[in-house]
Scaffold this motif. Sequence first.
Motif, PDB file in Angstrom:
ATOM      1  N   GLU A 278      71.610 101.782  32.835  1.00  0.00           N
ATOM      2  CA  GLU A 278      72.618 101.252  33.617  1.00  0.00           C
ATOM      3  C   GLU A 278      72.329  99.978  34.303  1.00  0.00           C
ATOM      4  OE1 GLU A 278      75.893 102.550  34.506  1.00  0.00           O
ATOM      5  OE2 GLU A 278      75.366 104.264  33.112  1.00  0.00           O
ATOM      6  N   LEU A 279      71.852  99.034  33.346  1.00  0.00           N
ATOM      7  CA  LEU A 279      71.244  97.737  33.725  1.00  0.00           C
ATOM      8  C   LEU A 279      72.367  96.749  34.024  1.00  0.00           C
ATOM      9  CD1 LEU A 279      68.553  96.372  33.935  1.00  0.00           C
ATOM     10  CD2 LEU A 279      68.632  95.716  31.783  1.00  0.00           C
TER      11      LEU A 279
ATOM     12  N   LEU B  34      60.773  89.489  33.786  1.00  0.00           N
ATOM     13  CA  LEU B  34      60.989  88.025  34.512  1.00  0.00           C
ATOM     14  C   LEU B  34      62.312  87.982  35.390  1.00  0.00           C
ATOM     15  CD1 LEU B  34      60.011  85.817  31.579  1.00  0.00           C
ATOM     16  CD2 LEU B  34      58.544  86.694  33.319  1.00  0.00           C
ATOM     17  N   LEU B  35      63.202  89.145  35.084  1.00  0.00           N
ATOM     18  CA  LEU B  35      64.368  88.979  35.855  1.00  0.00           C
ATOM     19  C   LEU B  35      64.368  90.236  36.319  1.00  0.00           C
ATOM     20  CD1 LEU B  35      66.767  87.278  36.569  1.00  0.00           C
ATOM     21  CD2 LEU B  35      67.809  88.235  34.679  1.00  0.00           C
ATOM     22  N   LYS B  36      64.778  90.319  37.727  1.00  0.00           N
ATOM     23  CA  LYS B  36      64.699  91.770  38.681  1.00  0.00           C
ATOM     24  C   LYS B  36      66.345  92.066  38.472  1.00  0.00           C
ATOM     25  CE  LYS B  36      64.201  93.726  43.014  1.00  0.00           C
ATOM     26  NZ  LYS B  36      64.064  93.561  44.632  1.00  0.00           N
ATOM     27  N   PRO B  37      66.549  93.315  38.143  1.00  0.00           N
ATOM     28  CA  PRO B  37      67.981  93.889  37.915  1.00  0.00           C
ATOM     29  C   PRO B  37      68.778  93.830  39.325  1.00  0.00           C
ATOM     30  CG  PRO B  37      66.382  95.428  36.743  1.00  0.00           C
ATOM     31  CD  PRO B  37      65.486  94.506  37.620  1.00  0.00           C
ATOM     32  N   ARG B  38      70.005  93.760  39.145  1.00  0.00           N
ATOM     33  CA  ARG B  38      70.777  93.739  40.458  1.00  0.00           C
ATOM     34  C   ARG B  38      71.010  95.087  40.418  1.00  0.00           C
ATOM     35  NH1 ARG B  38      74.509  90.322  42.477  1.00  0.00           N
ATOM     36  NH2 ARG B  38      73.056  88.719  42.018  1.00  0.00           N
ATOM     37  N   ARG B  39      71.426  95.924  39.607  1.00  0.00           N
ATOM     38  CA  ARG B  39      71.300  97.418  39.629  1.00  0.00           C
ATOM     39  C   ARG B  39      70.779  98.029  38.367  1.00  0.00           C
ATOM     40  NH1 ARG B  39      76.653  96.081  41.098  1.00  0.00           N
ATOM     41  NH2 ARG B  39      77.505  96.222  38.922  1.00  0.00           N
ATOM     42  N   GLY B  40      70.311  99.206  38.329  1.00  0.00           N
ATOM     43  CA  GLY B  40      69.755  99.994  37.214  1.00  0.00           C
ATOM     44  C   GLY B  40      68.238  99.869  37.172  1.00  0.00           C
ATOM     45  N   ALA B  41      67.728  99.914  35.992  1.00  0.00           N
ATOM     46  CA  ALA B  41      66.296  99.757  35.689  1.00  0.00           C
ATOM     47  C   ALA B  41      65.934  99.616  34.297  1.00  0.00           C
ATOM     48  CB  ALA B  41      65.440 101.112  36.470  1.00  0.00           C
TER      49      ALA B  41
ATOM     50  N   LEU C 145      62.638 100.727  32.142  1.00  0.00           N
ATOM     51  CA  LEU C 145      61.691 101.812  32.042  1.00  0.00           C
ATOM     52  C   LEU C 145      60.555 101.497  30.893  1.00  0.00           C
ATOM     53  CD1 LEU C 145      63.858 104.842  32.633  1.00  0.00           C
ATOM     54  CD2 LEU C 145      62.797 103.402  34.440  1.00  0.00           C
ATOM     55  N   LEU C 146      59.317 101.619  31.191  1.00  0.00           N
ATOM     56  CA  LEU C 146      58.263 101.489  30.167  1.00  0.00           C
ATOM     57  C   LEU C 146      57.511 102.918  30.311  1.00  0.00           C
ATOM     58  CD1 LEU C 146      56.544 100.002  28.407  1.00  0.00           C
ATOM     59  CD2 LEU C 146      55.185  99.223  30.204  1.00  0.00           C
ATOM     60  N   ASP C 147      57.560 103.693  29.128  1.00  0.00           N
ATOM     61  CA  ASP C 147      57.166 104.937  29.262  1.00  0.00           C
ATOM     62  C   ASP C 147      57.756 105.851  30.516  1.00  0.00           C
ATOM     63  OD1 ASP C 147      55.645 104.392  26.980  1.00  0.00           O
ATOM     64  OD2 ASP C 147      53.973 103.444  28.043  1.00  0.00           O
ATOM     65  N   GLY C 148      58.876 105.713  30.868  1.00  0.00           N
ATOM     66  CA  GLY C 148      59.737 106.482  31.691  1.00  0.00           C
ATOM     67  C   GLY C 148      59.430 105.874  33.158  1.00  0.00           C
ATOM     68  N   THR C 149      58.459 104.763  33.392  1.00  0.00           N
ATOM     69  CA  THR C 149      58.297 104.261  34.710  1.00  0.00           C
ATOM     70  C   THR C 149      59.082 103.089  34.819  1.00  0.00           C
ATOM     71  OG1 THR C 149      56.069 105.471  34.813  1.00  0.00           O
ATOM     72  CG2 THR C 149      56.814 103.826  36.358  1.00  0.00           C
ATOM     73  N   ASP C 150      59.887 102.916  36.061  1.00  0.00           N
ATOM     74  CA  ASP C 150      60.554 101.666  36.380  1.00  0.00           C
ATOM     75  C   ASP C 150      59.456 100.387  36.454  1.00  0.00           C
ATOM     76  OD1 ASP C 150      61.894  99.510  37.656  1.00  0.00           O
ATOM     77  OD2 ASP C 150      62.796 100.853  38.770  1.00  0.00           O
ATOM     78  N   LEU C 151      59.601  99.296  35.598  1.00  0.00           N
ATOM     79  CA  LEU C 151      59.108  98.410  35.637  1.00  0.00           C
ATOM     80  C   LEU C 151      58.380  97.862  36.784  1.00  0.00           C
ATOM     81  CD1 LEU C 151      60.020  95.761  32.638  1.00  0.00           C
ATOM     82  CD2 LEU C 151      58.178  97.626  32.550  1.00  0.00           C
ATOM     83  N   ALA C 152      59.503  97.985  37.741  1.00  0.00           N
ATOM     84  CA  ALA C 152      59.099  97.061  39.181  1.00  0.00           C
ATOM     85  C   ALA C 152      57.972  98.108  39.934  1.00  0.00           C
ATOM     86  CB  ALA C 152      60.522  97.416  40.058  1.00  0.00           C
ATOM     87  N   ARG C 153      57.489  99.210  39.469  1.00  0.00           N
ATOM     88  CA  ARG C 153      56.604 100.080  39.996  1.00  0.00           C
ATOM     89  C   ARG C 153      55.307 100.055  39.229  1.00  0.00           C
ATOM     90  NH1 ARG C 153      58.907 105.922  40.884  1.00  0.00           N
ATOM     91  NH2 ARG C 153      57.010 106.307  41.783  1.00  0.00           N
ATOM     92  N   ILE C 154      55.271  99.179  38.272  1.00  0.00           N
ATOM     93  CA  ILE C 154      54.113  98.990  37.649  1.00  0.00           C
ATOM     94  C   ILE C 154      53.413  97.688  37.659  1.00  0.00           C
ATOM     95  CG2 ILE C 154      53.096  99.023  35.034  1.00  0.00           C
ATOM     96  CD1 ILE C 154      55.504 100.220  34.123  1.00  0.00           C
ATOM     97  N   PRO C 155      51.994  97.697  38.030  1.00  0.00           N
ATOM     98  CA  PRO C 155      51.436  96.396  38.204  1.00  0.00           C
ATOM     99  C   PRO C 155      51.410  95.444  37.075  1.00  0.00           C
ATOM    100  CG  PRO C 155      50.014  98.143  38.762  1.00  0.00           C
ATOM    101  CD  PRO C 155      51.054  98.860  38.071  1.00  0.00           C
ATOM    102  N   THR C 156      51.659  94.173  37.566  1.00  0.00           N
ATOM    103  CA  THR C 156      51.945  93.089  36.512  1.00  0.00           C
ATOM    104  C   THR C 156      51.047  93.008  35.374  1.00  0.00           C
ATOM    105  OG1 THR C 156      53.018  91.816  38.360  1.00  0.00           O
ATOM    106  CG2 THR C 156      52.176  90.583  36.294  1.00  0.00           C
TER     107      THR C 156
END
Length: 274
Positions: A16-17, A60-67, A69-80
């Motif tokens: 739902e990106l 490099l770009l934060k979603p306005r909505r949706g997410a 996922l890398l291996d089922g985890t939201d990229l926003a929650r993974i350390p850079t």
Amino acid sequence: MTTTGDPTASRLTARELTLAYEDRTVVDGLDLDVPHGAVTVIVGPNACGKSTLLRALGRLLKPRRGAVLLDGTDLARIPTKKIAQSVGLLPQTPVAPEAITVADLVARGRQPHQHWWQQWSDADERAVTEAMARTDIADLADRAVDELSGGQRQRVWIAMALAQETDLLLLDEPTTYLDISHQVEVLDLVRQLNHERGRTVVAVLHDLNQAARYADHLVAMKAGRIIAQGPPAETVTADLVRDVFGLDSVVVPDPVTGSPLVVPGRPWQSPAGG
């Protein structure tokens, strides 16, 4: 027309990106499963959201909505740093630090793998040397990047992405500035990395025929949405080319590879010329 891969075989997905720049929505409600271990190529007309999507896949770009996922985890929650160890990204217009040499820029691809107690290793040296050899820039090692031609600089950036040695490689128009010979070399290298090293690749290409020739999975976008996706042989049709690009064409088998080959309609001729 749309086909999809097995989502269980995807490490990188979008759900739902929606992506936007200020008030302008570029990608709207997009779902994507990147097939693991395959070469995926994204195509579409200018300003359809291809590069914007790739930037979001590389965080490099934060979603306005949706997410994403890398291996089922939201990229926003993974350390850079952890993302950089798994996902390598070559953006469309990278900028090199002033006066940096080719060897130093390629070596920066090793930063995600380094630790405070071990700044450089034999593995780092091997990765940089191999990446420069694969992209045919070893003889440019001591040159300043800003002294190189556009095509040479592009190969240096590709070498840096290769030196990062990630399982997932995102390439935004990697053949930009390259002549036809080096375009083929780069795309052959992508296929080789995929087949011999098992790397999953997502690339944005402008050339539909190159996309059809090199992709395992082709994604066609228009106005921020996916119009069709699947194997090129099942996806690239005259109807798709007309719908996505507004171009009348004939699609025939490539005489070398058998992949779809898009032949545009007859070029304009003056009435006097028949």
